[in-house]
Design a protein around this motif. Structure first.
Motif: not given
Length: 282
Positions: A5, A2-3, A82-85, A7, A112, A79
């Motif tokens: 949450s 799972a990504p 992109e996946n919601g982080d 970064q 973001t 970047r």
């Protein structure tokens, strides 16, 4: 998998080991170094520390440094989100660079969700905050817990810098002659301290004996306080850094001690022979 949450983003004045970068969710945005008309990213690739030191020692003109562009931060924020982080961006003190302001402007432009923090630190002191944030993020900690942890690190970290000359700092505009209380005495030896994010002259004198005495006193204090982490960063001064690390390790075998070679941005402002001693006490 799972990504993640959250970064973690930081800038290239941070001192991280290769294993820390490989194991933790950290993205480093490089500052910029200029040698004459040529411009390089301070990423360890476009110009190595060894190549840069040759220029620092031999060129007539002092290299120039500048913060990353807003665009550099914007590309990274876009970047990573992109996946919601979510992004937590930890930057060096605003007293030494406009990097944190560039990050804040980029944060307003990206879709973001970005939190930008002025760490009021630099180098391995900055790394202490970045590593803690990344470890917590990797384990799924919420943002408020991470922010509380880095606040604790900020208030429990001390940074001392031993300089053979103040000339580079004054030329680069990172320390005024008045602030240093030095007038034209640029070639005196100095122990500086980062206080609330600002580099201040803590002690000054003449000759290597003066610097060695200040270092000896600091090492004895470290032995008494038994900090959890010690970072040593040097500019072409590995012999002295290693000797200090050995002295601390003999007294405190359980303390994590790391030695780092300063990158171009820090080397530009400190000059050859500089040594930083940074430690975190629980």
């Amino acid at each position: 998998m799972a990504p993640l949450s959250i970064q973690i983003v930081t800038d290239s004045t941070v001192q991280l080991t290769e294993s820390e970068l490989a194991e933790l969710p950290i993205t480093v945005v490089p500052l910029i170094v200029r040698l004459g008309t040529k411009e390089y990213l301070n990423d360890g690739v476009q110009i190595t520390n060894a190549q840069f030191l040759s220029h620092l020692a031999n060129d007539d003109e002092l290299p120039k440094t500048s913060q990353p562009s807003i665009g550099q931060f914007l590309e990274v924020f876009d970047r990573l989100g992109e996946n919601g982080d979510e992004v937590l961006c930890l930057n060096l003190t605003h007293f030494l660079s406009g990097t944190v302001n560039a990050a804040r402007q980029a944060a307003e432009m990206t879709d973001t969700k970005v939190t930008v923090i002025d760490t009021l630190s630099i180098d391995r002191g900055l790394a202490f905050q970045v590593i803690t944030a990344a470890k917590l993020a990797k384990n799924g900690a919420p943002m408020e817990n991470i922010l509380a942890a880095i606040d604790l690190h900020r208030s429990h970290t001390e940074i001392f810098v031993f300089l053979n000359t103040l000339e580079n700092l004054v030329k680069g505009g990172r320390l005024s002659k008045a602030a240093g209380g030095i007038a034209s005495l640029l070639h005196i030896k100095v122990m500086a301290e980062v206080v609330d994010g600002e580099l201040q002259v803590a002690a000054k004198g003449r000759g290597k004996r003066f610097l060695n005495k200040q270092l000896d006193e600091l090492v004895e204090r470290i032995k008494m306080e038994s900090p959890a982490k010690v970072g040593l960063t040097h500019v072409d001064n590995l012999t002295q850094a290693s000797e200090i690390a050995n002295r601390i390790h003999e007294a405190l075998p359980n303390t994590l001690i790391t030695i780092h070679e300063a990158g171009p941005v820090i080397s530009t402002h400190t000059g050859v022979g500089a040594l930083a001693v940074e430690f975190y006490t629980d």
